[in-house]
Scaffold this motif. Sequence first.
Motif, short mmCIF file in Angstrom:
data_model
loop_
_atom_site.label_atom_id
_atom_site.label_comp_id
_atom_site.label_asym_id
_atom_site.label_seq_id
_atom_site.Cartn_x
_atom_site.Cartn_y
_atom_site.Cartn_z
N GLN A 8 19.12 -5.95 8.52
CA GLN A 8 19.97 -6.83 7.72
C GLN A 8 21.21 -7.25 8.51
OE1 GLN A 8 19.21 -8.23 4.68
NE2 GLN A 8 20.99 -9.48 5.18
N LYS A 9 21.83 -6.32 9.20
CA LYS A 9 23.00 -6.65 10.01
C LYS A 9 22.65 -7.67 11.09
CE LYS A 9 25.49 -2.23 9.72
NZ LYS A 9 25.91 -1.06 10.51
N GLN A 10 21.50 -7.46 11.73
CA GLN A 10 21.08 -8.39 12.78
C GLN A 10 20.77 -9.77 12.21
OE1 GLN A 10 17.93 -6.07 14.62
NE2 GLN A 10 19.27 -5.45 16.29
N ARG A 11 20.09 -9.82 11.06
CA ARG A 11 19.81 -11.11 10.41
C ARG A 11 21.11 -11.85 10.07
NH1 ARG A 11 15.32 -8.53 7.82
NH2 ARG A 11 16.67 -7.92 6.11
N ASP A 12 22.08 -11.10 9.55
CA ASP A 12 23.37 -11.71 9.20
C ASP A 12 24.06 -12.29 10.43
OD1 ASP A 12 22.91 -10.95 6.57
OD2 ASP A 12 24.31 -9.26 6.62
N ARG A 13 24.04 -11.53 11.52
CA ARG A 13 24.67 -12.00 12.77
C ARG A 13 23.92 -13.21 13.33
NH1 ARG A 13 28.27 -11.88 15.19
NH2 ARG A 13 28.02 -10.64 17.05
N GLU A 14 22.58 -13.20 13.24
CA GLU A 14 21.78 -14.33 13.72
C GLU A 14 22.09 -15.58 12.91
OE1 GLU A 14 17.78 -12.85 13.57
OE2 GLU A 14 18.07 -11.60 15.36
N GLN A 15 22.20 -15.43 11.59
CA GLN A 15 22.54 -16.57 10.72
C GLN A 15 23.90 -17.14 11.10
OE1 GLN A 15 19.60 -17.74 9.37
NE2 GLN A 15 21.09 -18.57 7.98
N ALA A 16 24.86 -16.27 11.35
CA ALA A 16 26.19 -16.73 11.74
C ALA A 16 26.12 -17.47 13.07
CB ALA A 16 27.16 -15.55 11.83
#
Length: 165
Positions: free
Chosen positions: A106-114
């Motif tokens: 989830q943290k990685q997905r959030d960073r990728e989205q940003a």
Amino acid sequence: MSYLRSLVAVVLVLFSVSAMADKVATLSVQQALLSSKSAENFRAKLKSEFGSEQKKLVELEAQAKKMQQDMQKSQGTQSKEVADKQRLQFQKVFSEYQRLGQELQQKQRDREQAFLQEMRPKLDAVIRKLIESKGYDLVINKQATIYAKPELDITQTVIDLLNKQ
């Protein structure tokens, strides 16, 4: 049969559109984004940022596998209390492994989205500038084409322009 009709319709539309367009190009937006220096730097930053959590996840996975193997080896040779204790310890480690894995994803997905939100305006500006400077009448998503001459592909040009920013 309906697939064939759809394919023929798409081909006819593309043919008629491209017949009206003097200058046509194909572009893989995803490849352009993911192949840029910014994306490489982002991946390196993610790796360093989440490296310790990734290492802990790998350690938990190895620990859970070892515990599972140990339980299988000792199956039937130990008391019910010891077997229950091992099973409980395994479930605890495995639950922690799953929790940490989901949290990390989830943290990685959030960073990728940003990252994608940050890069999208830059990518759009590069594409607009290229379309204007080269006079393209039509730019087609490369993944949506069945065939296009390699010289129509402007993906590498977009990557180079992104890298200059």
